[in-house]
Structures are given as structure tokens and as C-alpha cells.
Scaffold this active site. Sequence first.
Site, PDB file in Angstrom:
ATOM      1  N   GLU A   1       0.846  -1.203   0.000  1.00 47.83           N
ATOM      2  CA  GLU A   1       0.000   0.000   0.000  1.00 47.83           C
ATOM      3  C   GLU A   1       0.875   1.245   0.000  1.00 47.83           C
ATOM      4  O   GLU A   1       1.869   1.321   0.733  1.00 47.83           O
ATOM      5  CB  GLU A   1      -0.882  -0.047   1.254  1.00 47.83           C
ATOM      6  N   HIS A   2       0.521   2.200  -0.832  1.00 50.92           N
ATOM      7  CA  HIS A   2       1.267   3.456  -0.991  1.00 50.92           C
ATOM      8  C   HIS A   2       2.697   3.193  -1.489  1.00 50.92           C
ATOM      9  O   HIS A   2       3.591   3.989  -1.258  1.00 50.92           O
ATOM     10  CB  HIS A   2       1.288   4.266   0.323  1.00 50.92           C
TER      11      HIS A   2
ATOM     12  N   ASP B   1       2.985   2.124  -4.833  1.00 52.19           N
ATOM     13  CA  ASP B   1       2.982   2.231  -6.310  1.00 52.19           C
ATOM     14  C   ASP B   1       3.598   3.532  -6.803  1.00 52.19           C
ATOM     15  O   ASP B   1       4.437   3.537  -7.691  1.00 52.19           O
ATOM     16  CB  ASP B   1       1.585   1.973  -6.912  1.00 52.19           C
TER      17      ASP B   1
ATOM     18  N   ALA C   1     -15.204   3.100  -0.805  1.00 57.45           N
ATOM     19  CA  ALA C   1     -14.877   1.960   0.053  1.00 57.45           C
ATOM     20  C   ALA C   1     -13.431   1.507  -0.163  1.00 57.45           C
ATOM     21  O   ALA C   1     -12.994   0.519   0.403  1.00 57.45           O
ATOM     22  CB  ALA C   1     -15.833   0.807  -0.231  1.00 57.45           C
ATOM     23  N   GLY C   2     -12.705   2.235  -1.017  1.00 56.57           N
ATOM     24  CA  GLY C   2     -11.325   1.852  -1.289  1.00 56.57           C
ATOM     25  C   GLY C   2     -11.230   0.710  -2.277  1.00 56.57           C
ATOM     26  O   GLY C   2     -10.237  -0.012  -2.327  1.00 56.57           O
TER      27      GLY C   2
ATOM     28  N   SER D   1     -13.623   2.421  -7.452  1.00 61.02           N
ATOM     29  CA  SER D   1     -14.685   2.595  -8.440  1.00 61.02           C
ATOM     30  C   SER D   1     -14.270   3.640  -9.473  1.00 61.02           C
ATOM     31  O   SER D   1     -14.659   3.558 -10.636  1.00 61.02           O
ATOM     32  CB  SER D   1     -16.001   2.969  -7.761  1.00 61.02           C
TER      33      SER D   1
ATOM     34  N   GLU E   1      -7.050  10.771 -13.680  1.00 59.97           N
ATOM     35  CA  GLU E   1      -7.183  10.955 -12.225  1.00 59.97           C
ATOM     36  C   GLU E   1      -6.308  12.127 -11.750  1.00 59.97           C
ATOM     37  O   GLU E   1      -6.751  12.961 -10.961  1.00 59.97           O
ATOM     38  CB  GLU E   1      -6.744   9.649 -11.539  1.00 59.97           C
TER      39      GLU E   1
ATOM     40  N   ASP F   1      -4.343   0.932  -9.393  1.00 63.31           N
ATOM     41  CA  ASP F   1      -5.782   0.686  -9.536  1.00 63.31           C
ATOM     42  C   ASP F   1      -6.176   0.489 -10.996  1.00 63.31           C
ATOM     43  O   ASP F   1      -6.911  -0.444 -11.344  1.00 63.31           O
ATOM     44  CB  ASP F   1      -6.586   1.847  -8.947  1.00 63.31           C
TER      45      ASP F   1
ATOM     46  N   TYR G   1      -3.513  12.268   0.784  1.00 62.40           N
ATOM     47  CA  TYR G   1      -2.840  11.362  -0.155  1.00 62.40           C
ATOM     48  C   TYR G   1      -1.722  12.104  -0.888  1.00 62.40           C
ATOM     49  O   TYR G   1      -0.575  11.656  -0.925  1.00 62.40           O
ATOM     50  CB  TYR G   1      -3.871  10.819  -1.160  1.00 62.40           C
TER      51      TYR G   1
HETATM   52  C1  GLA Z   1      -5.197   4.659  -4.004  1.00 56.66           C
HETATM   53  C2  GLA Z   1      -4.408   5.047  -5.251  1.00 56.66           C
HETATM   54  C3  GLA Z   1      -3.397   3.964  -5.632  1.00 56.66           C
HETATM   55  C4  GLA Z   1      -2.532   3.575  -4.441  1.00 56.66           C
HETATM   56  C5  GLA Z   1      -3.398   3.326  -3.196  1.00 56.66           C
HETATM   57  C6  GLA Z   1      -2.564   3.111  -1.966  1.00 56.66           C
HETATM   58  O1  GLA Z   1      -5.988   3.546  -4.261  1.00 56.66           O
HETATM   59  O2  GLA Z   1      -5.265   5.281  -6.334  1.00 56.66           O
HETATM   60  O3  GLA Z   1      -2.608   4.405  -6.704  1.00 56.66           O
HETATM   61  O4  GLA Z   1      -1.548   4.533  -4.191  1.00 56.66           O
HETATM   62  O5  GLA Z   1      -4.307   4.377  -2.944  1.00 56.66           O
HETATM   63  O6  GLA Z   1      -1.805   1.967  -2.078  1.00 56.66           O
END
Ligand code: GLA
Length: 382
Positions: free
Chosen positions: A32-33, A35, A120-121, A124, A157, A169, A219
Site C-alpha cells: 500500500e502506498h 505504487d 470503500a477503497g 470505483s 485521475e 488501480d 494522499y
Molecule cells: C489509491 C491510489 C493507488 C494507491 C493506493 C494506496 O488507491 O489510487 O494508486 O496509491 O491508494 O496503495
Amino acid sequence: MKDIQVKKAFEKTFGGEYRFFAAPGRINLIGEHTDYNNGFVLPAAIDKKIYLAIAPVKGSTVKIKSLDFNEMVEFDIHETDAKLPHWAKYPYGVLKEIQADGYFVEGFQAVFAGDIPKGAGLSSSAALESVFAKALNELYGLGIDNLSLAKIGQRAEHNFAGVRCGIMDQFASIHGKKDHVIRLDCRSLEHEYYPLNLDGYQLILADTRVKHSLASSEYNQRRAQCEEGVLILRSNMPAVRSLRDVRPKDVYPYKAMMGMEVFLRCEYVTEENERVLETCDALAKGDMQRVGELLYQSHEGLRKKYHVSCDELDLLVDNARKIDGVMGARMMGGGFGGCTINLIQSSAVDDFKKKSTNAFTEAFGKPPVFYDVNVSDGASEY
Ligand code: GLA
């Protein structure tokens, strides 16, 4: 269900022939975080999707209807600053980025809806970008490869939704493969599929239903802090281009120079990269015990070093630790709300749901929502 609704709504709104596409949301097992720090991630596409019926039209008018928002927008493909509701910025952004790459498209009319819970992470927004990128590519025979489609979604994005996200994503939504997680190296962009052999185990998402309004600004701030850390590392180690190029031990000597916050961010990212690789090894060996431990460690890092968790997520993970048969749990995605991902022995799933519901409701007055995860294929035409 939503797929049928979309088809019917297209027939009613526009009539005539159309083509039909879908793109999935994603989970992320671990990484996570990492990428946007050129590191490793381990996502997979899921069977919750955005469905799109679309047809080209002569001329330059675009009409897009969102069934979920019960709203239709109209703009000209040549417009450069269309004033649009938030949801429409994603397809608009994708169109603009495709044009920016020099491709020629004409007008189109479209209807879409989805069953990916928003906020919801589960990405979408990436699914929305991916389904339009895929559809416009096919509709106009643009011949854009899958990686470039993912990058187009990512740029939409950045430039139209204001989130400087990484590639995970969009990549997962486009490249997903049924029953596999994708090990993606975000530096080389090479990917490898790992069979997700869950024999006797299940992945369950627990949604806090918390949507933090600061999520996108926090973020972008995390990303900027990592970049600050890289500058410091680089002034001493000129070959360093990103946190991917260093290991945790390389970061420690620069703690004072970085300051506590930036140091913790860098420490977390370098540790998380190592966890992704270890998770792949453990998965290959079928060692779910180890996978679970790594998930818990990931959560601790996100909570105490990266500072992107929240009380609701922490409670679910702390509680999961106490339940027999739960192998591991952690918050998933950008953070500040959304879901935890839980690796659970199938026989313990009911107990997990019951105990989590009780503890969560007692603390926050309402229950979490659970989703069973089915790993599915990426965006395609149907
Ligand atoms: C969001 C971002 C992704 C990634 C995650 C954290 O989903 O869109 O690129 O950085 O957070 O891992």
C-alpha cells in the site's frame, strides 16, 4: 443486475445499436502506498464492476448518462474546460487524455452504472476510467495497448480529479485475471500473475463506511513527503531515483536530516516493498500463516508510520487479531476509511462477521458491511 439495467436504460434513452463493456474494481492484498514510489503491489480485480453501453455518433457531441447519479451530461469533444459534475470528470478526463496522445475520436452516447461501493477503497473511479478507456479504444479502433490504457486512466485521475495516484488501480482493473493476484513492479511496470489458491481460506472485506473528505489532500501530501525523502537520499546517494532504490537500512542514517515525519514515511515504504515480495514467496508455498502476519505488519506500518488509518479501521484490525481462524487483516487502499481486507479460514468466517459486527457497533453505533471477494478478469467487451 446492473448490467441489464444499463442495457435497458441505453435502449430507452438513446435506442439503436450499442456495444457493451465492463471494468472491475480491485482489492490489494499487500503493497500500500508503494505504487507511486516505484515499488511493488499485489492487487487483483474483483467481480464488482462498472458496466457501460456505448455507441458512436456522427459529429462531436458526447452524451453520458450515469444511472447511479441519475444524471446526464452533454459536452463537445473539442471542449477543453467543460464544467461537469464530479462523476463525469472521469470519462471526460479519459477522453481528453486519449486526445492528448494524438488519437482521433468522434462523439458518442453512453449509459453506465456499477455495483462497486463508492468510497470503500475498491477503486470505483479507476473502474470508471478503465471502462471508458477500453470502450473508446475499441469503438474507434485506436489500437492502444493495455498498459497505455491504464496510464491514460491514471492521468485522467491526476489532471481531472486532482489525485496524484499511482498506477495500481487502473492497472489492476485492466489487467486482472480470474483467481490470480498481480505482482506488479511499478518501476519496470512488469507484471506476473500469482495463483490465489485460497483452498480452505477466504478473503473478506469489512467496510467501515467511513469516507474521509481529506483523503485526497492527505494522499497528495504523503506522496510529496516521500519525494522529499528521496531528494535527501539522493543528495547523498546520487543513483537513487525513488524509494524503490533503497532498503530500510539505507534510510536510517538520514533520520535526523529528514525529520521524523518524512523518515517514518520512507521507512514504511521500504519495509512494505519487502513485505510484498515475502508475501509472494509465502503464497507460493501456501503458507497462509506467514501471509497473515505480513498483513498485520502492513497495517501497523500504515497506522503508526504512514498515518493513513483511522479509529474505525484500527478497531476492526485489533478485533480481528482476537478471533480464532483469522490469519491476518489490514486496511486497504488509500486509507482514512474504506475497508479492511481479512484472510480467514473458511470455517471462521461467520464468527468473524458476528464478532466484528458486535465490536464495531458497540464503538461506532452502526455495523460494518462485509463483502466476500471473488477475484475476476479485467476490463473487457461482452
Ligand atoms: C489509491 C491510489 C493507488 C494507491 C493506493 C494506496 O488507491 O489510487 O494508486 O496509491 O491508494 O496503495
